[in-house]
Motif scaffolding. Structure first.
Motif, PDB file in Angstrom:
ATOM      1  N   LEU A   1       0.946  -1.012   0.563  1.00 57.41           N
ATOM      2  CA  LEU A   1       0.413  -0.157   0.243  1.00 57.41           C
ATOM      3  C   LEU A   1       0.992   1.186   0.485  1.00 57.41           C
ATOM      4  N   ARG A   2       2.525   1.051   0.785  1.00 56.20           N
ATOM      5  CA  ARG A   2       2.995   2.181   0.583  1.00 56.20           C
ATOM      6  C   ARG A   2       3.519   2.496  -0.568  1.00 56.20           C
ATOM      7  N   ASP A   3       4.118   1.381  -1.279  1.00 50.95           N
ATOM      8  CA  ASP A   3       4.265   1.743  -2.764  1.00 50.95           C
ATOM      9  C   ASP A   3       3.412   2.428  -3.535  1.00 50.95           C
ATOM     10  N   ALA A   4       2.311   1.530  -3.086  1.00 51.23           N
ATOM     11  CA  ALA A   4       1.316   2.187  -4.749  1.00 51.23           C
ATOM     12  C   ALA A   4       1.131   3.547  -4.146  1.00 51.23           C
ATOM     13  N   ARG A   5       0.818   3.522  -2.641  1.00 61.32           N
ATOM     14  CA  ARG A   5       0.612   5.287  -2.686  1.00 61.32           C
ATOM     15  C   ARG A   5       2.038   6.565  -3.584  1.00 61.32           C
TER      16      ARG A   5
ATOM     17  N   LEU B   1      -7.907   5.880   4.346  1.00 59.66           N
ATOM     18  CA  LEU B   1      -7.993   6.729   4.623  1.00 59.66           C
ATOM     19  C   LEU B   1      -7.338   7.963   2.955  1.00 59.66           C
ATOM     20  N   ALA B   2      -6.226   7.693   2.609  1.00 58.07           N
ATOM     21  CA  ALA B   2      -5.492   8.098   1.486  1.00 58.07           C
ATOM     22  C   ALA B   2      -5.876   7.797   0.031  1.00 58.07           C
ATOM     23  N   ALA B   3      -6.572   5.827   0.338  1.00 56.35           N
ATOM     24  CA  ALA B   3      -7.231   6.429  -0.493  1.00 56.35           C
ATOM     25  C   ALA B   3      -8.691   6.439  -1.404  1.00 56.35           C
TER      26      ALA B   3
ATOM     27  N   TRP C   1     -13.507  -0.287  -1.953  1.00 57.36           N
ATOM     28  CA  TRP C   1     -12.278  -1.551  -0.913  1.00 57.36           C
ATOM     29  C   TRP C   1     -11.752  -0.837   0.130  1.00 57.36           C
ATOM     30  N   ALA C   2     -11.411   0.288  -0.092  1.00 64.22           N
ATOM     31  CA  ALA C   2     -10.740   0.655   1.322  1.00 64.22           C
ATOM     32  C   ALA C   2     -11.434   1.866   2.209  1.00 64.22           C
TER      33      ALA C   2
ATOM     34  N   PRO D   1      -5.467  15.016   9.085  1.00 65.12           N
ATOM     35  CA  PRO D   1      -6.054  15.864   7.501  1.00 65.12           C
ATOM     36  C   PRO D   1      -3.733  15.615   6.853  1.00 65.12           C
ATOM     37  N   PRO D   2      -4.176  15.654   6.552  1.00 66.82           N
ATOM     38  CA  PRO D   2      -4.659  16.436   4.741  1.00 66.82           C
ATOM     39  C   PRO D   2      -5.526  15.135   4.664  1.00 66.82           C
ATOM     40  N   PRO D   3      -6.438  14.985   3.696  1.00 66.97           N
ATOM     41  CA  PRO D   3      -6.862  15.970   3.307  1.00 66.97           C
ATOM     42  C   PRO D   3      -8.431  16.817   4.354  1.00 66.97           C
TER      43      PRO D   3
END
Length: 230
Positions: free
Chosen positions: A69-73, A122-124, A135-136, A159-161
């Motif tokens: 997930l970190r790589d995808a982000r 949450l970032a997704a 799915w998140a 946040p963000p956002p």
């Protein structure tokens, strides 16, 4: 497999002889090329055999797969918010895997919160594609269900956002029905675990009025009607 709606990798995983203990040992491998393969295999294993949650957590599988997930982000941020096909597929599988890992298993829920899974979910929610958002939200729901620290971590995510509770609430009006349904499930799981007593009061059916209160209200109405008639 296609006729049954099952991914090909699921069929191959089910036909391959393995033991969860052997797969757990592979999680200690430093070979990056194995990560996607193990993600596929463990996603299938945990979806079919929830008892393997213990082996996966014992081998620090949550820390291993959180890097997906970190790589995808990181890739998404590097290409200006776009979602590449490979990272997008792995991200969806990772959400599915973590949902199965956390489902009803409190040690995994606590470990994933410590790794910051809630922040990555949450970032997704800022994706333009509804599938990662859906799915998140499902992953967040299973992470928080019945586990108050995880629910509070979602609610208090900074946040963000926007704060975590605001990001989840925003999905309740999403254009996609699947995202809205997942947001309802997520909100229910988070609120139910964060404040179970207050949430139970909100969902409790209204109790019928007592018999004596009904009699008193009837008698007062009768006296009022008699006064008007006189």
């Amino acid at each position: 497999a296609a006729a049954l709606g099952r991914p090909l990798h699921s069929q191959r995983c089910e036909e391959t002889p393995f033991t969860p203990r052997y797969l757990a040992k592979l999680l200690h491998s430093a070979v990056p090329e194995l990560r996607t393969t193990l993600l596929h295999v463990w996603a299938v294993v945990l979806s079919h055999e929830p008892s393997c949650q213990v082996e996966c957590l014992k081998a620090n599988g949550h820390a291993y797969f959180i890097e997906v997930l970190r790589d995808a982000r990181r890739v998404q941020e590097a290409v200006g918010g776009k979602q590449l096909a490979v990272q997008g597929r792995d991200q969806l599988l990772a959400f599915s895997l973590f949902g199965c890992l956390c489902r009803g298993y409190e040690p995994a829920q606590a470990a994933c919160v410590a790794e910051g899974l809630q922040d990555l979910c949450l970032a997704a929610l800022s994706h333009a594609d509804p599938l990662p958002r859906r799915w998140a939200l499902v992953c967040l729901a299973l992470l928080a269900r019945g586990h108050r620290p995880a629910a509070l971590a979602v609610l208090r995510a900074p946040p963000p956002p926007a704060p975590g509770v605001s990001q989840v609430a925003a999905q309740l009006t999403d254009a996609s029905p699947a995202v809205r349904a997942a947001a309802v499930a997520c909100a229910g799981a988070v609120l139910g675990a964060a404040a179970p007593q207050r949430f139970a009061v909100l969902l409790a059916p209204a109790s019928p009025p007592a018999a004596d209160s009904l009699d008193s209200s009837r008698s007062s109405r009768s006296s009022e009607a008699g006064g008007e008639a006189g």
